[in-house]
Design a protein around this motif. Sequence first.
Motif, mmCIF file in Angstrom:
data_model
loop_
_atom_site.group_PDB
_atom_site.id
_atom_site.type_symbol
_atom_site.label_atom_id
_atom_site.label_comp_id
_atom_site.label_asym_id
_atom_site.label_seq_id
_atom_site.Cartn_x
_atom_site.Cartn_y
_atom_site.Cartn_z
ATOM 1 N N LEU A 1 56.452 36.100 31.156
ATOM 2 C CA LEU A 1 55.145 36.217 31.298
ATOM 3 C C LEU A 1 55.088 35.206 32.848
ATOM 4 C CD1 LEU A 1 52.084 37.582 30.750
ATOM 5 C CD2 LEU A 1 51.905 35.436 29.415
ATOM 6 N N MET A 2 53.983 36.501 33.827
ATOM 7 C CA MET A 2 54.332 35.476 35.742
ATOM 8 C C MET A 2 52.854 35.748 35.843
ATOM 9 S SD MET A 2 57.213 35.050 35.514
ATOM 10 C CE MET A 2 57.825 34.691 36.802
ATOM 11 N N LEU A 3 52.463 34.150 36.001
ATOM 12 C CA LEU A 3 50.977 33.914 36.796
ATOM 13 C C LEU A 3 50.566 34.256 37.894
ATOM 14 C CD1 LEU A 3 50.027 31.029 34.197
ATOM 15 C CD2 LEU A 3 49.392 33.337 34.119
ATOM 16 N N ASP A 4 49.477 35.112 38.465
ATOM 17 C CA ASP A 4 49.610 35.072 39.915
ATOM 18 C C ASP A 4 48.443 34.416 40.561
ATOM 19 O OD1 ASP A 4 50.526 35.214 41.983
ATOM 20 O OD2 ASP A 4 51.770 36.878 42.082
ATOM 21 N N GLU A 5 47.819 34.447 41.972
ATOM 22 C CA GLU A 5 46.568 34.180 41.668
ATOM 23 C C GLU A 5 45.416 35.065 42.527
ATOM 24 O OE1 GLU A 5 47.121 30.439 41.608
ATOM 25 O OE2 GLU A 5 48.418 31.533 41.309
ATOM 26 N N ALA A 6 43.977 34.394 42.680
ATOM 27 C CA ALA A 6 43.597 35.843 42.555
ATOM 28 C C ALA A 6 42.328 34.662 43.288
ATOM 29 C CB ALA A 6 42.872 36.500 42.147
ATOM 30 N N GLU A 7 41.406 35.544 43.803
ATOM 31 C CA GLU A 7 40.324 34.818 44.426
ATOM 32 C C GLU A 7 38.614 35.758 44.478
ATOM 33 O OE1 GLU A 7 38.426 33.325 48.734
ATOM 34 O OE2 GLU A 7 39.978 31.550 47.716
ATOM 35 N N GLY A 8 38.017 36.176 44.002
ATOM 36 C CA GLY A 8 36.997 37.020 43.659
ATOM 37 C C GLY A 8 37.569 38.929 43.490
ATOM 38 N N THR A 9 37.890 39.326 44.499
ATOM 39 C CA THR A 9 38.078 40.780 44.348
ATOM 40 C C THR A 9 39.686 41.040 44.883
ATOM 41 O OG1 THR A 9 36.650 42.015 45.729
ATOM 42 C CG2 THR A 9 36.067 42.030 44.084
ATOM 43 N N GLU A 10 40.243 39.563 45.609
ATOM 44 C CA GLU A 10 41.105 40.079 45.549
ATOM 45 C C GLU A 10 42.707 38.947 45.228
ATOM 46 O OE1 GLU A 10 41.487 39.763 50.516
ATOM 47 O OE2 GLU A 10 40.325 38.310 50.078
ATOM 48 N N TRP A 11 43.641 40.017 45.285
ATOM 49 C CA TRP A 11 45.125 39.007 44.799
ATOM 50 C C TRP A 11 45.543 38.534 45.813
ATOM 51 C CZ3 TRP A 11 49.707 40.516 47.306
ATOM 52 C CH2 TRP A 11 50.751 40.056 46.984
ATOM 53 N N ILE A 12 46.022 37.251 45.780
ATOM 54 C CA ILE A 12 46.733 36.122 45.897
ATOM 55 C C ILE A 12 47.894 36.148 45.892
ATOM 56 C CG2 ILE A 12 46.714 34.043 48.036
ATOM 57 C CD1 ILE A 12 43.482 33.727 46.929
ATOM 58 N N SER A 13 49.011 36.015 46.609
ATOM 59 C CA SER A 13 50.547 35.492 46.267
ATOM 60 C C SER A 13 50.802 34.314 46.576
ATOM 61 C CB SER A 13 51.297 36.136 47.366
ATOM 62 O OG SER A 13 53.014 35.878 47.496
ATOM 63 N N ARG A 14 51.337 33.728 44.818
ATOM 64 C CA ARG A 14 51.447 32.504 44.870
ATOM 65 C C ARG A 14 52.202 31.846 46.055
ATOM 66 N NH1 ARG A 14 53.892 35.038 40.858
ATOM 67 N NH2 ARG A 14 56.395 34.235 40.942
ATOM 68 N N LEU B 1 45.716 41.039 48.884
ATOM 69 C CA LEU B 1 45.583 42.310 49.064
ATOM 70 C C LEU B 1 44.281 42.557 47.406
ATOM 71 C CD1 LEU B 1 48.713 44.937 47.760
ATOM 72 C CD2 LEU B 1 46.743 45.201 49.271
ATOM 73 N N PRO B 2 43.207 43.869 47.862
ATOM 74 C CA PRO B 2 42.781 43.534 47.269
ATOM 75 C C PRO B 2 42.526 44.336 45.457
ATOM 76 C CG PRO B 2 42.255 45.400 49.170
ATOM 77 C CD PRO B 2 42.998 44.858 49.064
ATOM 78 N N ILE B 3 42.654 43.720 45.035
ATOM 79 C CA ILE B 3 42.995 43.848 42.963
ATOM 80 C C ILE B 3 43.297 45.068 43.101
ATOM 81 C CG2 ILE B 3 42.309 43.584 40.293
ATOM 82 C CD1 ILE B 3 41.656 40.759 41.337
ATOM 83 N N GLU B 4 42.342 46.164 43.281
ATOM 84 C CA GLU B 4 42.427 47.558 42.495
ATOM 85 C C GLU B 4 43.799 48.042 43.460
ATOM 86 O OE1 GLU B 4 39.416 48.973 46.171
ATOM 87 O OE2 GLU B 4 39.041 49.266 44.137
ATOM 88 N N ARG B 5 44.363 47.409 44.783
ATOM 89 C CA ARG B 5 45.544 47.920 45.352
ATOM 90 C C ARG B 5 46.804 47.454 45.025
ATOM 91 N NH1 ARG B 5 45.228 48.196 51.395
ATOM 92 N NH2 ARG B 5 47.350 48.796 51.335
ATOM 93 N N VAL B 6 46.908 46.035 43.811
ATOM 94 C CA VAL B 6 47.765 46.399 43.352
ATOM 95 C C VAL B 6 48.698 46.930 42.385
ATOM 96 C CG1 VAL B 6 48.876 43.252 42.403
ATOM 97 C CG2 VAL B 6 47.037 43.369 44.077
#
Length: 206
Positions: free
Chosen positions: A113-126, A133-138
């Motif tokens: 299991l890998m944890l990655d970062e997010a802020e609001g509706t955006e995914w953020i590369s750790r 990227l917008p989470i919906e595009r990940v």
Amino acid sequence: MSADDVLGRWVPDCPEDIAVVLAKAGFPWWIAGGYAIELAVGRELRPHGDLDVLVLRRDQALVRDLLADWDLFVADPPGLGRLRPWPSGEALQLPLHDIWCRRTPEAPWSVQLMLDEAEGTEWISRRAPQIRLPIERVGRTSATGIPYLAPEVQLFYKAKATREKDESDFDAVLPLLDMSQREWLAEALRAIAPDHSWRQRLQQVS
């Protein structure tokens, strides 16, 4: 001495197995790693030593609850071959992001299991917080309904220190990337490795 000798052996689940376990998840998750590339291309490419599943760090308590009956260990510190139990209620903070999962203490490891970062509706590369990227595009969804990491995002993670299998994965999925995917990956690589060989190949695809 191999990692299996020190930490125990791996017999990875297949994506269909973990999809059943996570079927009722009320949060986003994606098959990652080499299996994500296979789901993108729609065929088996090679044997796998593990099964990676990516979730957002903010959802870690939810996935911990879903796996409450499993035996869960966190790599602490990451990358040094050391594991410790991940107790219920502990919130893992950066740099901790890698959790080994098995169904019982006697069973082999079956999911990473890998944890990655997010802020609001955006995914953020750790690895590089400027890569977003917008989470919906990940992610994408396979024909059988399994969520998997978008190939351009998975290739971004594979690009850090490419091995033979990473090059093979790139070769397999490159023809399937559309213009927006190729442009995103080329720009993301420019930010972390401007001389990466994949950038030229991404720009050569017509």
